[in-house]
Design a protein around this motif. Structure first.
Motif, short mmCIF file in Angstrom:
data_model
loop_
_atom_site.label_atom_id
_atom_site.label_comp_id
_atom_site.label_asym_id
_atom_site.label_seq_id
_atom_site.Cartn_x
_atom_site.Cartn_y
_atom_site.Cartn_z
N PRO A 69 -29.27 -39.66 7.17
CA PRO A 69 -30.40 -38.83 7.61
C PRO A 69 -30.25 -38.31 9.05
N LEU A 70 -29.64 -39.09 9.92
CA LEU A 70 -29.42 -38.62 11.30
C LEU A 70 -28.44 -37.45 11.32
N VAL A 71 -27.43 -37.53 10.48
CA VAL A 71 -26.46 -36.43 10.41
C VAL A 71 -27.15 -35.18 9.87
N ASP A 72 -28.02 -35.35 8.88
CA ASP A 72 -28.75 -34.19 8.33
C ASP A 72 -29.66 -33.57 9.38
N GLN A 73 -30.34 -34.41 10.17
CA GLN A 73 -31.19 -33.87 11.24
C GLN A 73 -30.36 -33.13 12.29
N GLY A 74 -29.23 -33.71 12.65
CA GLY A 74 -28.35 -33.06 13.62
C GLY A 74 -27.81 -31.74 13.09
N GLU B 252 -27.32 -45.32 6.27
CA GLU B 252 -28.28 -45.28 7.38
C GLU B 252 -28.06 -44.07 8.28
N VAL B 253 -26.82 -43.69 8.49
CA VAL B 253 -26.50 -42.59 9.40
C VAL B 253 -26.70 -41.24 8.72
#
Length: 184
Positions: free
Chosen positions: A140-145, A137-138
């Motif tokens: 994609p957020l790491v990729d965006q960051g 779950e995390v």
């Protein structure tokens, strides 16, 4: 506002506050030597707030990183992971005989049994499942960051420190190739 202080050896002071008419034009704020009206101070606060909002809004428009920078980052990241895996392999190669000797002893057998018992418990298996689901779950957020950070770096920092950072990475790579190579 006047303050009268007693001599320094006595810790006691008396302050008097003179209050004039409370109309807006009469109220003043004293800052050092200058005296400014409340309306002037409110105007300065409003201008400061507008400038802060403009800066924060300009930071919301995060530029996309250049493909060349993304490829360079991915190449450095994969090389770093290869170096870590190679180091793990070397440590495992050296430590495996020592661990086998320890496992033959009484305490080593107890530790091995404890490890196997922990792996078979449903609570531990549930925690592993939760951790792996959380990592998915995390991700994609790491990729965006990461993309946002690379975009900010490309826009604001790379023109100033890009050459120096590239030089540092090249020098560090030369030392890592000697002591912690990416290939076994």
């Amino acid at each position: 506002m006047t303050c009268a202080r007693s001599p320094p050896y006595i810790i006691w002071s008396r302050c008097e506050l003179s209050v004039a008419d409370n109309s807006l034009s009469e109220q003043t704020v004293t800052s050092g030597i200058q005296t400014q009206s409340i309306a002037d101070m409110n105007a300065k606060y409003a201008i400061a707030l507008i400038l802060a909002l403009q800066v924060s809004m300009s930071l919301c428009d995060i530029p996309e990183p250049e493909q060349e920078l993304v490829d360079k980052y991915n190449n450095l990241k994969s090389t770093f992971y290869k170096r870590l895996l190679n180091a793990y392999g070397k440590v495992h190669e050296v430590a495996a005989p020592v661990i086998e000797k320890i496992g033959e002893g009484e305490r080593g057998a107890a530790a091995k049994d404890l490890w196997e018992d922990l792996q078979s418990k449903p609570e531990v298996q549930a925690m592993v499942k939760v951790a792996s689901a959380l990592a998915r779950e995390v991700g994609p957020l790491v990729d965006q960051g990461r993309a946002a950070t690379l975009g900010m770096y490309a826009q604001y920092l790379r023109p100033h420190i890009g050459g120096y950072l590239d030089w540092c990475i090249s020098n560090i790579k030369a030392h890592l190739d000697k002591f912690l190579p990416a290939e076994p």
